[in-house]
Design an enzyme around this catalytic site. Structure first.
Site, PDB file in Angstrom:
ATOM      1  CD  GLU A  48      78.712   0.865 -44.635  1.00 49.16           C
ATOM      2  OE1 GLU A  48      77.860   0.852 -43.721  1.00 49.16           O
ATOM      3  OE2 GLU A  48      79.509   1.790 -44.783  1.00 49.16           O
ATOM      4  NE  ARG A  95      81.065   1.766 -41.248  1.00 53.07           N
ATOM      5  CZ  ARG A  95      81.898   2.554 -40.572  1.00 53.07           C
ATOM      6  NH1 ARG A  95      82.601   2.032 -39.563  1.00 53.07           N
ATOM      7  NH2 ARG A  95      82.057   3.813 -40.872  1.00 53.07           N
ATOM      8  CB  SER A 144      77.640   4.879 -46.276  1.00 51.00           C
ATOM      9  OG  SER A 144      77.841   6.212 -45.867  1.00 51.00           O
TER      10      SER A 144
END
Length: 343
Positions: A339, A169, A243
């Site tokens: 995130e 990520r 998420s």
């Protein structure tokens, strides 16, 4: 395009431009079709001095306040097959294209390779920035190159996979090129000798339920779409950013200690000394699944997803996230990292 012809707007609501559906306002807003808009922007010193936020689909964003600067909303469109060689067929999409729509388009062309990334919210331009991934595939695995506009110099940058410095990520756009490079278009290399990636138990089970023993790309995509639809809320119905936390990577020693205490711990080997833990499992076992704090909550079907129960503020979501982080840290000794980008 000249500075005077820029389609600037002021005091623009961002409520419909983030998937959490959070109320916030941008001081200035500029739709960006391509490099011409950004070239013109660079000629205006006052605009260039403002804080900047590059916005795609708004699916990786937590707005905790009004944004006092300039929002660059990427709206470029276009998808094309650009070439092929012995091993790959190359496809390119503009940054403003919807990611899932692009995946569906590749499948309609008879091209496999991105099917495991079906139904991930967001735009094509954001995909390499976040190095999105799901069910055994990350963008870096199919990435070929991208073109980006350098706001510092006015140059068009062409970056290959190595230059993007992909991580979990993560990418160079969160570090050296942060607040500088604006992704314009992204190219992918899709394998001619396609092989199904159905190693994840959920995908294998979904295929089995459909009686599919030799899946093609479309079968994998259908399985992934079914799984995500079952587990994750539709942002159009319930505000969310998918998420919310990254799956933490921890030393093998800590993972082994936790496994000795919790036989059902969900973990994946990263390398000889590290394991990735399932953040959703950690949150669930900390008692947060389905819980609500203020007008923000944890989704009943997937503990990794934080949701807007209706009328929530970004500050409420942030408080919920912090409470979850504190509980997981206290119970497991693991620090969860969000995130989404917090504004």
């Amino acid at each position: 395009m000249t500075t005077s012809s820029l389609p600037l707007q002021y005091a623009v609501s961002l409520a419909g431009l983030n998937t959490f559906g959070l109320q916030a306002q941008a001081h200035a807003y500029l739709p960006v079709q391509g490099a011409d808009t950004l070239h013109a922007l660079r000629q205006d010193a006052a605009l260039m001095a403002l804080p900047r936020l590059v916005l795609g689909g708004g699916s990786n964003l937590l707005l905790t306040q009004d944004f006092p600067g300039l929002v660059l909303h990427m709206q470029g469109r276009g998808m094309t097959i650009t070439g092929e060689d012995e091993d790959f067929i190359y496809v390119c999409a503009a940054a403003g294209e919807n990611w899932h729509g692009f995946v569906q388009w590749t499948l309609a062309q008879g091209l496999g390779g991105l099917e495991n990334l079906s139904l991930i919210p967001g735009s094509v331009g954001a995909a390499p920035i976040q190095n999105i991934g799901a069910y055994g595939i990350e963008v870096k695995d199919r990435f070929h190159s991208l073109r980006a506009f350098d706001l510092a110099t006015g140059e068009i940058l062409t970056l290959d996979r190595d230059a993007c410095r992909f991580g979990y990520r993560d990418s160079v756009f969160k570090h050296a090129l942060r607040d500088r490079a604006v992704v314009l278009e992204v190219s992918f290399a899709l394998p001619k000798r396609w092989q199904a990636n159905a190693n994840y138990a959920d995908v294998a089970q979904a295929l089995q339920e459909r009686g599919v023993t030799e899946p093609g790309p479309g079968d994998i995509a259908a399985a992934v779409i079914a799984i995500r639809t079952r587990k994750l809320p539709d942002p159009a119905q319930i505000g969310n950013a998918g998420s919310f936390f990254k799956n933490p990577i921890v030393p093998a020693r800590l993972r082994d200690t936790l496994l000795a205490q919790y036989a059902d711990l969900v973990s994946y080997r990263v390398d000889e000394g590290h394991y990735k833990l399932a953040a959703g499992w950690l949150i669930d076992r900390s008692g947060w699944k389905g819980k609500t704090m203020g007008r923000a909550g944890v989704y009943e079907k997937q503990a990794l997803v934080l949701v807007n129960r209706g009328g929530a503020t970004g500050a409420e979501v942030a408080r919920l996230a912090k409470a979850i982080q504190e509980d997981v840290k206290e119970k497991f000794g693991v620090q969860l990292e969000p995130e989404p980008v917090f504004i």
